[in-house]
Design an enzyme around this catalytic site. Sequence first.
Site, PDB file in Angstrom:
ATOM      1  N   GLY A  47     -24.130   0.417   0.985  1.00  0.00           N
ATOM      2  CA  GLY A  47     -25.403   0.768   1.601  1.00  0.00           C
ATOM      3  C   GLY A  47     -25.995   1.972   0.868  1.00  0.00           C
ATOM      4  CB  SER A 114     -22.634  -1.147  -3.811  1.00  0.00           C
ATOM      5  OG  SER A 114     -24.027  -1.031  -3.871  1.00  0.00           O
ATOM      6  CD1 TRP A 115     -22.549   4.072   0.718  1.00  0.00           C
ATOM      7  CD2 TRP A 115     -23.471   5.557  -0.681  1.00  0.00           C
ATOM      8  NE1 TRP A 115     -22.340   5.332   1.238  1.00  0.00           N
ATOM      9  CE2 TRP A 115     -22.891   6.253   0.405  1.00  0.00           C
ATOM     10  CE3 TRP A 115     -24.114   6.287  -1.678  1.00  0.00           C
ATOM     11  CZ2 TRP A 115     -22.936   7.648   0.508  1.00  0.00           C
ATOM     12  CZ3 TRP A 115     -24.156   7.669  -1.581  1.00  0.00           C
ATOM     13  CH2 TRP A 115     -23.579   8.335  -0.498  1.00  0.00           C
ATOM     14  CG  ASP A 271     -24.775  -5.223  -9.981  1.00  0.00           C
ATOM     15  OD1 ASP A 271     -25.850  -5.204  -9.369  1.00  0.00           O
ATOM     16  OD2 ASP A 271     -23.747  -4.645  -9.583  1.00  0.00           O
ATOM     17  CG  HIS A 299     -24.571  -5.536  -6.227  1.00  0.00           C
ATOM     18  ND1 HIS A 299     -24.151  -4.393  -6.870  1.00  0.00           N
ATOM     19  CD2 HIS A 299     -24.663  -5.203  -4.892  1.00  0.00           C
ATOM     20  CE1 HIS A 299     -23.994  -3.413  -5.994  1.00  0.00           C
ATOM     21  NE2 HIS A 299     -24.301  -3.878  -4.788  1.00  0.00           N
TER      22      HIS A 299
END
Length: 320
Positions: A47, A114-115, A271, A299
Amino acid sequence: MTLYPAISPFSEGFLQVGSDKLTVKHSVYYEQSGNPSGNPVIYVHGGPGGGTSPTDRQYFDPNAYRVILFDQRGSGKSTPSASLEENDTWSLVSDMEKLREHLGIDKWVVFGGSWGSTLALTYAATHPDRVKALILRGIFLLRKCEIDWFYQEGASYLFPDYYSEYIAQVPEENRGDILAYYYRLLTDTQNPEKQLSAARAWSKWECATSRLIIDSEMIKKAEGDAWALKFARIECHYFVNEGFFECDGWILKNVEKFRNIPAVIVQGRYDVVCPMKSAWDLHRMWPEADFHVIPDAGHSAKEDGIRAKLVEAADKFKSL
């Protein structure tokens, strides 16, 4: 290599965090599954604002790992939902440390995509003595160039159809800074309909671009008002505030602090959300980490090649 079978938590709880200045303190949800005496691993979700799901437990051998999931402030089952008060990178790092101490864990494996890779690396840079190993996917360094690529111009050239829906929320005269305008919409509690419309559009943009082949089921997730509002509000809050880092490229400037931690980096070649350049920049500065490029993936951790490599990496570290 497939995921391990589905399992249920053997314990769940909430950790009270935040200062006394808060009217309502953050209550951070956490759970444990797998082997209570196993090698501790903490799953750091993406996120920010994405929250965890039951399948996140399945990257890890349940006989070998003590699997810890937690929903970051305002996300998932944590309350207050979608709250932006005292919700920043350094507070989340502090929450991870508080959770580690609460669970009586000395050191753990840290897994994030990711985050989640941003937060995992930030945690490792500030608490390297508490990290046994890092498993990272879809590297996101939260630099201005990465935010601009995805939210302003760049990814738009690959997904112009979905981008047109994303920018439809923003008047022509405000499109010089799309992120700033979205932040106005997403924090405008006086106009809940506009706020929800913006949250759905923001979330759909990311869900549509997350896989090599567009996944209609993933896009449907963005239609859920509660999830979309958490995801969009918290993401935009972090990004408009440049991740709350003291300088652009903070993680790359602090590689030396986590250089000696065993690590695996898994990156999808195509990605679009977190383009491979970020993973490549990290790899060039940190060649000691195992670096794997998945040739037929975007991704999402749910793509076959990425999923298999993540399970393989977790297996590699399960006896640490």
